[in-house]
Design a protein around this motif. Structure first.
Motif, PDB file in Angstrom:
ATOM      1  N   THR A 105       0.831  -1.205   0.000  1.00  0.00           N
ATOM      2  CA  THR A 105       0.000   0.000   0.000  1.00  0.00           C
ATOM      3  C   THR A 105       0.862   1.250   0.000  1.00  0.00           C
ATOM      4  N   ALA A 106       1.904   1.244   0.846  1.00  0.00           N
ATOM      5  CA  ALA A 106       2.791   2.401   0.939  1.00  0.00           C
ATOM      6  C   ALA A 106       3.511   2.653  -0.379  1.00  0.00           C
ATOM      7  N   LEU A 107       3.940   1.590  -1.043  1.00  0.00           N
ATOM      8  CA  LEU A 107       4.632   1.760  -2.320  1.00  0.00           C
ATOM      9  C   LEU A 107       3.683   2.314  -3.385  1.00  0.00           C
ATOM     10  N   GLN A 108       2.473   1.821  -3.414  1.00  0.00           N
ATOM     11  CA  GLN A 108       1.511   2.273  -4.411  1.00  0.00           C
ATOM     12  C   GLN A 108       1.152   3.744  -4.226  1.00  0.00           C
ATOM     13  N   ILE A 160       8.978   8.868   7.849  1.00  0.00           N
ATOM     14  CA  ILE A 160       8.503   7.485   7.813  1.00  0.00           C
ATOM     15  C   ILE A 160       6.988   7.501   8.010  1.00  0.00           C
ATOM     16  N   THR A 161       6.274   7.415   6.924  1.00  0.00           N
ATOM     17  CA  THR A 161       4.814   7.550   6.987  1.00  0.00           C
ATOM     18  C   THR A 161       4.104   6.222   7.228  1.00  0.00           C
ATOM     19  N   PHE A 162       4.756   5.104   6.869  1.00  0.00           N
ATOM     20  CA  PHE A 162       4.195   3.789   7.120  1.00  0.00           C
ATOM     21  C   PHE A 162       5.232   2.940   7.857  1.00  0.00           C
ATOM     22  N   SER A 163       4.813   2.263   8.906  1.00  0.00           N
ATOM     23  CA  SER A 163       5.709   1.354   9.616  1.00  0.00           C
ATOM     24  C   SER A 163       4.917   0.176  10.145  1.00  0.00           C
ATOM     25  N   TYR A 164       5.623  -0.915  10.380  1.00  0.00           N
ATOM     26  CA  TYR A 164       4.966  -2.123  10.893  1.00  0.00           C
ATOM     27  C   TYR A 164       5.945  -2.851  11.796  1.00  0.00           C
TER      28      TYR A 164
END
Length: 310
Positions: free
Chosen positions: A37-40, A183-187
């Protein structure tokens, strides 16, 4: 050693991150969904962290193998690089050749030109770094500056960081606040539950060719889940050792003594039973028996081979 004995076609619990054994457990699937999702959406920085052995490298390889159309990957498995080495590593992944005549400012310009050219042809470049906690401070800052390269519509370079929890601790420092804010997305990968551990062991055995009765009972997979704390790498180690001990006794399945022996023989496993020297001796004898059986089988194969050649 025990493949033929248990009717297996390949080692089920190898420590090599083989995507052929990817099961699709919820934490791993969720991590991949976050990454895709983050890449898209064109985000600059994406981060996945997790304890040692939780499956980061497997997810990393799965991501690389399944990048959406139009995405190209630049992969750095060993990020312990100085800023200069990091720039040249990225340049090399982009197809630029090393030259000692190029200074760092020129190199950054060449990287930008290459990224613009690739973008003009519809290519989105993803820089993937495994073991990112090993990046020196100066290289982390150099990495942040890469994400300044952008067009009016999107980043020219997206960065995915895979690292241990130490990476999160470093990014909390005030000196890394600019990078942290990008860093907008992390897991964060969590360990496996008991149900997930049971399904994980059964799935890997099935992929490896196990078609008969289960080699591990649910009670034993619970013991492995507890001792491994749900960490896939430890689950693999304990399961492999238990199969070795079972093979050494000529048993058709794994029993509680085999799992207990595997736990006692693994330093990082949680042993919740009191240690007894008699148990240690039993484990040693089972291990030696397994070795002697394997050597005998190997010797027999050599004798047959020698007899056929004569």
């Amino acid at each position: 050693m025990y493949l033929n004995h248990f009717g297996l076609s390949q080692a089920p619990f190898s420590l090599t991150p083989n995507t052929g054994f990817f099961f699709g457990l919820w934490p791993h699937v969720e991590a991949l969904q976050v990454l895709q999702t983050a890449l898209q959406t064109g985000e600059g920085f994406i981060k996945v962290t997790g304890e040692v052995g939780t499956g980061k490298t497997l997810i990393c390889r799965k991501l690389i193998n399944e990048l959406p159309p139009g995405f190209n990957c630049a992969y750095l498995p060993n990020p312990y690089l100085s800023p200069t080495e990091l720039r040249w590593a990225v340049a090399n992944e982009l197809g630029l050749k090393y030259s000692s005549d190029i200074d760092q400012q020129q190199l950054t310009g060449l990287i930008q030109q290459q990224l613009l050219a690739l973008s003009a042809h519809g290519h989105s470049i993803v820089l993937v770094l495994d073991e990112a906690q090993a990046l020196p401070d100066e290289s982390l800052e150099a990495l942040r500056l890469f994400t300044n390269l952008e067009t009016e519509n999107r980043k020219l370079l997206q960065v995915v960081l895979f690292g241990q929890p130490e990476l999160d601790e470093r990014l909390k420092l005030p000196s890394f606040r600019q990078l942290r804010q990008r860093i907008t997305f992390s897991y964060n990968l969590r360990p496996l539950t008991w149900d997930e551990t049971d399904a994980y062991i059964c799935y890997r055995l099935a992929v490896a060719g196990c078609a008969g009765a289960p080699l591990f009972s649910p009670k034993l997979t619970r013991k492995i889940a507890d001792a491994s704390r749900g960490i896939p790498r430890l689950i693999n180690i304990l399961s492999h050792k238990a199969l070795m001990l079972s093979f050494g006794e000529g048993s058709s399945h794994v029993n509680a003594a085999h799992v207990k022996g595997a736990i006692l023989d693994t330093e990082d496993a949680c042993n919740q039973t009191p240690f007894r020297w008699s148990t240690y001796v039993a484990i040693a004898l089972m291990t030696l028996t397994a070795m002697f059986v394997a050597l005998a089988m190997w010797g027999e194969d050599l004798r047959l081979l020698w007899g056929n050649s004569v």
